[in-house]
Design a protein around this motif. Structure first.
Motif, PDB file in Angstrom:
ATOM      1  N   GLN A  82      -5.261  -5.828  -7.804  1.00 16.23           N
ATOM      2  CA  GLN A  82      -4.016  -6.544  -7.570  1.00 16.23           C
ATOM      3  C   GLN A  82      -3.003  -5.501  -7.141  1.00 16.23           C
ATOM      4  O   GLN A  82      -3.067  -4.347  -7.575  1.00 16.23           O
ATOM      5  N   ILE A  83      -2.127  -5.884  -6.244  1.00 17.23           N
ATOM      6  CA  ILE A  83      -1.098  -4.959  -5.775  1.00 17.23           C
ATOM      7  C   ILE A  83       0.211  -5.725  -5.767  1.00 17.23           C
ATOM      8  O   ILE A  83       0.280  -6.848  -5.292  1.00 17.23           O
ATOM      9  N   HIS A  84       1.233  -5.119  -6.370  1.00 18.62           N
ATOM     10  CA  HIS A  84       2.524  -5.812  -6.433  1.00 18.62           C
ATOM     11  C   HIS A  84       3.670  -4.813  -6.325  1.00 18.62           C
ATOM     12  O   HIS A  84       3.450  -3.612  -6.302  1.00 18.62           O
ATOM     13  N   THR A  85       4.855  -5.365  -6.250  1.00 19.45           N
ATOM     14  CA  THR A  85       6.043  -4.550  -6.048  1.00 19.45           C
ATOM     15  C   THR A  85       6.928  -4.544  -7.287  1.00 19.45           C
ATOM     16  O   THR A  85       6.840  -5.426  -8.141  1.00 19.45           O
ATOM     17  N   HIS A  86       7.783  -3.542  -7.334  1.00 18.56           N
ATOM     18  CA  HIS A  86       8.855  -3.453  -8.319  1.00 18.56           C
ATOM     19  C   HIS A  86      10.167  -3.252  -7.560  1.00 18.56           C
ATOM     20  O   HIS A  86      10.155  -2.731  -6.438  1.00 18.56           O
ATOM     21  N   PRO A  87      11.282  -3.631  -8.161  1.00 16.78           N
ATOM     22  CA  PRO A  87      12.568  -3.427  -7.474  1.00 16.78           C
ATOM     23  C   PRO A  87      12.969  -1.954  -7.391  1.00 16.78           C
ATOM     24  O   PRO A  87      13.633  -1.543  -6.447  1.00 16.78           O
ATOM     25  N   GLY A  88      12.573  -1.154  -8.373  1.00 16.46           N
ATOM     26  CA  GLY A  88      12.894   0.272  -8.390  1.00 16.46           C
ATOM     27  C   GLY A  88      11.635   1.094  -8.280  1.00 16.46           C
ATOM     28  O   GLY A  88      10.832   0.900  -7.365  1.00 16.46           O
ATOM     29  N   ARG A  89      11.438   1.979  -9.248  1.00 16.49           N
ATOM     30  CA  ARG A  89      10.275   2.866  -9.188  1.00 16.49           C
ATOM     31  C   ARG A  89       8.975   2.112  -9.463  1.00 16.49           C
ATOM     32  O   ARG A  89       8.987   1.025 -10.037  1.00 16.49           O
ATOM     33  N   ALA A  90       7.874   2.726  -9.062  1.00 18.05           N
ATOM     34  CA  ALA A  90       6.554   2.118  -9.228  1.00 18.05           C
ATOM     35  C   ALA A  90       5.906   2.630 -10.515  1.00 18.05           C
ATOM     36  O   ALA A  90       5.797   3.834 -10.716  1.00 18.05           O
TER      37      ALA A  90
END
Length: 155
Positions: A82-90
């Motif tokens: 699964q690959i997803h995003t964060h608003p700031g750091r990963a």
């Protein structure tokens, strides 16, 4: 350790999906599917599940999980990452661990910072944080380069 490879076009498709959430300031998730029996795994499909999202989380409602299971069964596929995003750091947060879609040993969870807004094929390895599901269920950070790398990007 099971290596995973993804083509440049499949990675580009993934980034497009992930950036679509960032336009609204929301996290977004994509799933990498591969034939269940082939190893090393080669991503054959980028799957965009129906999802509920906000600035700091994503969740698949029950009907979306059912659609995913149907797709896996009919295609004889497996979710390998699964690959997803964060608003700031990963990083792989406690919420990410709680709502993880993949939980089998060796599964990968990849996280991109800033809603993948600045991520390209060229800087992907520098931007992404890759975590692997360990036998005890914890998520362990793994390197993106060198002999311990889990991901190969192909043409």
């Amino acid at each position: 350790m099971t290596p995973l490879s993804i083509s440049g076009p499949n990675l580009e498709a993934t980034l497009k999906i992930l950036r679509s959430g960032g336009i609204r300031g929301h996290e977004r998730v994509a799933l990498w599917l591969a034939p269940a029996v082939a190893k090393p795994y080669r991503v054959s499909e980028v799957f965009e599940p129906e999802q509920e999202t906000a600035k700091d989380y994503f969740r698949l409602p029950p009907h979306s999980m059912k659609a995913l299971m149907t797709r896996l069964r009919t295609g004889r596929l497996k979710v390998v990452a699964q690959i997803h995003t964060h608003p700031g750091r990963a990083y792989h947060s406690d919420v990410d661990a709680e709502w993880a879609i993949v939980r089998h040993v060796g599964a990968l969870s990849l996280v991109l910072p800033r809603f993948a807004s600045a991520t390209t094929l060229e800087n992907f390895r520098d931007e992404v944080m890759t975590y692997e599901c360990a036998p005890d269920g914890d998520w362990t950070l793994v390197p993106n380069t060198g002999p311990q790398a889990r991901l190969e990007i192909t043409a």
